[in-house]
Design an enzyme around this catalytic site. Structure first.
Site, PDB file in Angstrom:
ATOM      1  CE  LYS A 179      -1.690   2.783   2.741  1.00 19.23           C
ATOM      2  NZ  LYS A 179      -1.424   3.993   2.012  1.00 19.23           N
ATOM      3  CD  GLU A 236      10.819  12.804  11.520  1.00 15.96           C
ATOM      4  OE1 GLU A 236       9.645  12.625  12.057  1.00 15.96           O
ATOM      5  OE2 GLU A 236      11.341  12.118  11.006  1.00 15.96           O
ATOM      6  CB  CYS A 268      13.312   8.011   8.999  1.00 19.48           C
ATOM      7  SG  CYS A 268      14.240   6.787   8.078  1.00 19.48           S
ATOM      8  CD  GLU A 284      11.791  -0.039  10.493  1.00 15.54           C
ATOM      9  OE1 GLU A 284      12.384   0.860  11.303  1.00 15.54           O
ATOM     10  OE2 GLU A 284      12.153  -1.128  11.108  1.00 15.54           O
TER      11      GLU A 284
HETATM   12  P1  NAD Z   1       2.383   9.067   7.517  1.00 15.69           P
HETATM   13  O1  NAD Z   1       2.367   8.351   8.997  1.00 15.69           O
HETATM   14  O2  NAD Z   1       1.589  10.074   7.450  1.00 15.69           O
HETATM   15  O3  NAD Z   1       1.850   7.933   6.478  1.00 15.69           O
HETATM   16  C1  NAD Z   1       2.805   6.703   6.149  1.00 15.69           C
HETATM   17  C2  NAD Z   1       1.481   5.693   5.505  1.00 15.69           C
HETATM   18  O4  NAD Z   1       0.578   5.393   6.383  1.00 15.69           O
HETATM   19  C3  NAD Z   1       1.120   6.125   4.375  1.00 15.69           C
HETATM   20  O5  NAD Z   1       0.979   5.144   3.347  1.00 15.69           O
HETATM   21  C4  NAD Z   1      -0.472   6.516   4.751  1.00 15.69           C
HETATM   22  O6  NAD Z   1      -1.497   6.615   3.557  1.00 15.69           O
HETATM   23  C5  NAD Z   1      -0.612   5.405   5.838  1.00 15.69           C
HETATM   24  N1  NAD Z   1      -1.633   5.833   6.712  1.00 15.69           N
HETATM   25  C6  NAD Z   1      -1.910   6.836   7.173  1.00 15.69           C
HETATM   26  N2  NAD Z   1      -3.030   6.746   8.170  1.00 15.69           N
HETATM   27  C7  NAD Z   1      -3.183   5.468   8.586  1.00 15.69           C
HETATM   28  C8  NAD Z   1      -3.749   4.807   9.230  1.00 15.69           C
HETATM   29  N3  NAD Z   1      -4.598   5.303  10.214  1.00 15.69           N
HETATM   30  N4  NAD Z   1      -3.953   3.335   9.245  1.00 15.69           N
HETATM   31  C9  NAD Z   1      -2.963   3.036   8.442  1.00 15.69           C
HETATM   32  N5  NAD Z   1      -2.179   3.439   7.511  1.00 15.69           N
HETATM   33  C10 NAD Z   1      -2.262   4.886   7.490  1.00 15.69           C
HETATM   34  O7  NAD Z   1       4.089   9.277   7.083  1.00 15.69           O
HETATM   35  P2  NAD Z   1       4.521  10.006   6.003  1.00 15.69           P
HETATM   36  O8  NAD Z   1       4.042  11.629   6.170  1.00 15.69           O
HETATM   37  O9  NAD Z   1       4.096   9.593   4.616  1.00 15.69           O
HETATM   38  O10 NAD Z   1       6.044   9.818   6.072  1.00 15.69           O
HETATM   39  C11 NAD Z   1       6.911  10.805   6.977  1.00 15.69           C
HETATM   40  C12 NAD Z   1       7.361   9.810   8.374  1.00 15.69           C
HETATM   41  O11 NAD Z   1       7.734   8.631   7.968  1.00 15.69           O
HETATM   42  C13 NAD Z   1       8.470  10.922   9.024  1.00 15.69           C
HETATM   43  O12 NAD Z   1       8.161  10.805  10.429  1.00 15.69           O
HETATM   44  C14 NAD Z   1       9.371   9.864   8.977  1.00 15.69           C
HETATM   45  O13 NAD Z   1      10.436   9.969   9.729  1.00 15.69           O
HETATM   46  C15 NAD Z   1       8.940   8.422   8.674  1.00 15.69           C
HETATM   47  N6  NAD Z   1       9.865   7.653   8.255  1.00 15.69           N
HETATM   48  C16 NAD Z   1      10.343   6.639   8.864  1.00 15.69           C
HETATM   49  C17 NAD Z   1      11.354   5.559   8.287  1.00 15.69           C
HETATM   50  C18 NAD Z   1      11.848   4.631   9.102  1.00 15.69           C
HETATM   51  O14 NAD Z   1      12.304   3.556   8.623  1.00 15.69           O
HETATM   52  N7  NAD Z   1      12.071   4.415  10.425  1.00 15.69           N
HETATM   53  C19 NAD Z   1      11.614   5.600   6.922  1.00 15.69           C
HETATM   54  C20 NAD Z   1      10.985   6.834   6.210  1.00 15.69           C
HETATM   55  C21 NAD Z   1       9.991   7.603   6.937  1.00 15.69           C
END
Ligand code: NAD
Length: 485
Positions: free
Chosen positions: A180, A387, A287, A253
């Site tokens: 997804k 962050e 991240c 993650e």
């Molecule tokens: P986000 O949490 O907004 O979304 C991530 C994913 O979750 C998307 O596919 C989104 O559609 C989905 N999603 C949203 N609400 C949901 C729910 N209630 N249930 C299930 N899925 C849902 O994150 P983002 O803005 O896309 O990414 C940025 C964040 O990701 C930053 O905080 C960054 O640090 C983190 N990140 C972490 C890593 C890691 O490996 N630790 C890697 C990359 C990014």
């Protein structure tokens, strides 16, 4: 087995559809994501609903028994062919990645190369049974068995690497996998699904695009065994809550606020060249970018001046600019969030070492922000505590080891942390005291398909990649055999 050139080429400019049961699958409604460099709408993609999720999950469930019955070597063979097929289509994927993620060419090419290598290298990993006891009377073994239907929920910053980085371990260990993508970056995932449909048996790899309502349909689904989620800590908590009702296994993650601690014995000119990209890569939207830089007070002024020069040399530009190192912020929502942090500069009277609040440019399109360094702000300021996930960061002064360790650890985040010094032993000693899923000495965000990565505290639960990551896709089974009655 064919060479990369034998694999059919995919059309990367039209026909973006879900991949369910190895077939293209449309939805009555569609949506479009935005190119962050131009703010133009991109291609239409499916808007999946409950019926699409139910279909994909039931197909994945049906495919699971035959897929898990294959040997590791057989499943690895599929992954190898998939890597070849992706490579045969790499130029189309790269163009698409530049558009959907706002990546300059160097970043898009780097992500694809690492992602393809990740699939190939992951295919070489094997989980062995652990033989714990083997006497005349009994044998005790620990086994690692696939879970069933796995779903990878992916963010927008590294849409290819983070998706393939879950797909490989999931299917190698015998699970079936549904990808997804983020609604902000669905395009490469759908095309990688189309490529997968030519390689894997039906139902083993599927891709569904939708809006923000799609993720919760997977976390609530009773036939999904495992969710592997990468995204923000706030969403991660919602995912964990949702998975509780069906006791799904999960890996999270999440966000980071990585500290990097610089001793006074480093070669400043050398170290700033390395730290610059590690702090500003992908405009701070990684991240594991360095997000808090603690520099020893004895070299602080010299270091800051040199660091500013490096950051000033980074060209900002869109996907079409071959010299650009930094692209735009990926989407309007994130742009507004980061701009709000920039607006604190004036309000809090932060000292700006380079960059600063963006100047309104009438008619100029794209979510671009100037790379910005804040000079020694207070520890409790938003730029230190939050962050940013954008091209703005603080440089902070330190003098006492215990104190800098306390400050580095004084956060709910615990993704990565690094220490820089010519005295490796001293640096390693300090690094061991840092609360983070990865620590580095004289480096930052070094990654390998063989080494697990993940976060402590609010930066995650469980780890991806390496043998630890593979085991995250498995149920552990204790197997006892009594040899004598
Ligand atoms: P986000 O949490 O907004 O979304 C991530 C994913 O979750 C998307 O596919 C989104 O559609 C989905 N999603 C949203 N609400 C949901 C729910 N209630 N249930 C299930 N899925 C849902 O994150 P983002 O803005 O896309 O990414 C940025 C964040 O990701 C930053 O905080 C960054 O640090 C983190 N990140 C972490 C890593 C890691 O490996 N630790 C890697 C990359 C990014």
């Amino acid at each position: 087995m064919g060479s990369a050139a034998d694999f059919p080429k995919i059309d990367f400019t039209s026909n973006f559809q879900n991949i369910i049961n190895n077939a293209l699958s449309s939805t009555p409604e569609t949506r479009q994501a935005v190119d962050p460099s131009t703010e133009e709408l991109l291609y239409h993609v499916p808007l999946s609903k409950q019926a699409d999720v139910d279909k994909a999950v039931s197909v994945a469930k049906a495919a699971f028994p035959a897929w898990k019955a294959l040997s590791y070597d057989e499943r690895a063979g599929y992954l190898g062919r998939y890597a070849d097929a992706i490579e045969a289509n790499v130029s189309g994927l790269q163009e698409l990645l530049m558009k959907e993620a706002g990546k300059p060419v160097s970043n898009a090419a780097g992500e694809l190369q690492f992602a393809i290598a990740h699939v190939r290298e992951t295919a070489k990993l094997r989980i062995e049974d652990d033989l714990i006891e083997d006497t005349e009377e009994r044998r005790a073994t620990v086994r690692y068995l696939p879970m069933g239907v796995g779903v990878g929920i992916i963010p927008w910053n590294y849409p290819v690497l983070l998706g393939l980085g879950k797909l490989g371990p999931a299917v190698l260990t015998g699970n079936t996998f549904i990808w997804k993508p983020s609604p902000f970056s669905p395009y490469t995932a759908l095309k990688l699904g189309e490529i997968a449909a030519q390689i894997f048996p039906p139902g083993v790899v599927q891709v569904l695009s939708g809006d923000e309502s799609l993720g919760p349909l997977f976390t609530a689904h009773p036939d999904v065994a495992k969710i592997s989620f990468t995204g923000s800590s706030a969403t991660g908590k919602k995912v964990m809550q949702a998975c509780a009702s069906t006791l799904k296994r999960l890996t999270l993650e999440l966000g980071g606020n990585d500290a990097s601690i610089i001793y006074d014995d480093v070669d400043v000119a050398q170290v700033v060249q390395k730290i610059g990209p590690m702090a500003f890569m992908h405009s701070g939207q990684i991240c594991m970018d360095i997000k808090r830089l603690y520099v020893h007070e004895k070299i602080y002024d010299e270091f800051l001046a040199a660091f500013v020069q490096v950051v000033k040399s980074f060209k900002v530009g869109g996907g079409g600019d071959p010299e650009a190192f930094l692209g735009p912020v990926q989407n309007r929502m994130q742009f507004e969030k980061v701009k709000d942090l920039y607006s604190e500069i004036g309000k809090q009277k932060w000292q700006v070492a380079t960059g600063g609040e963006p100047v309104a440019c009438d008619g100029k399109k794209g979510f671009f922000l100037p790379p910005t360094i804040i000079d020694n702000p207070p520890d409790d300021s938003r730029i230190v505590v939050e962050e940013p996930f954008g091209p703005i960061m603080p440089v902070l002064k330190w003098s006492d080891e215990d104190e800098v360790v306390r400050r580095a650890n004084n956060t709910n985040m615990g993704l990565g942390a690094s220490v820089w010094s010519n005295d490796i032993e001293k640096a390693e000693r300090l690094a061991r005291r840092l609360e983070a899923g990865s620590t580095w000495v004289n480096s930052h965000f070094e990654l390998s398909p063989y080494v697990p990565f993940g976060g402590h505290k609010w930066s995650g639960v469980g780890m991806d990649w390496g043998i630890v990551g593979l085991k995250g896709w498995c149920n552990t089974q204790a197997s006892w055999v009594r040899k004598k009655f």
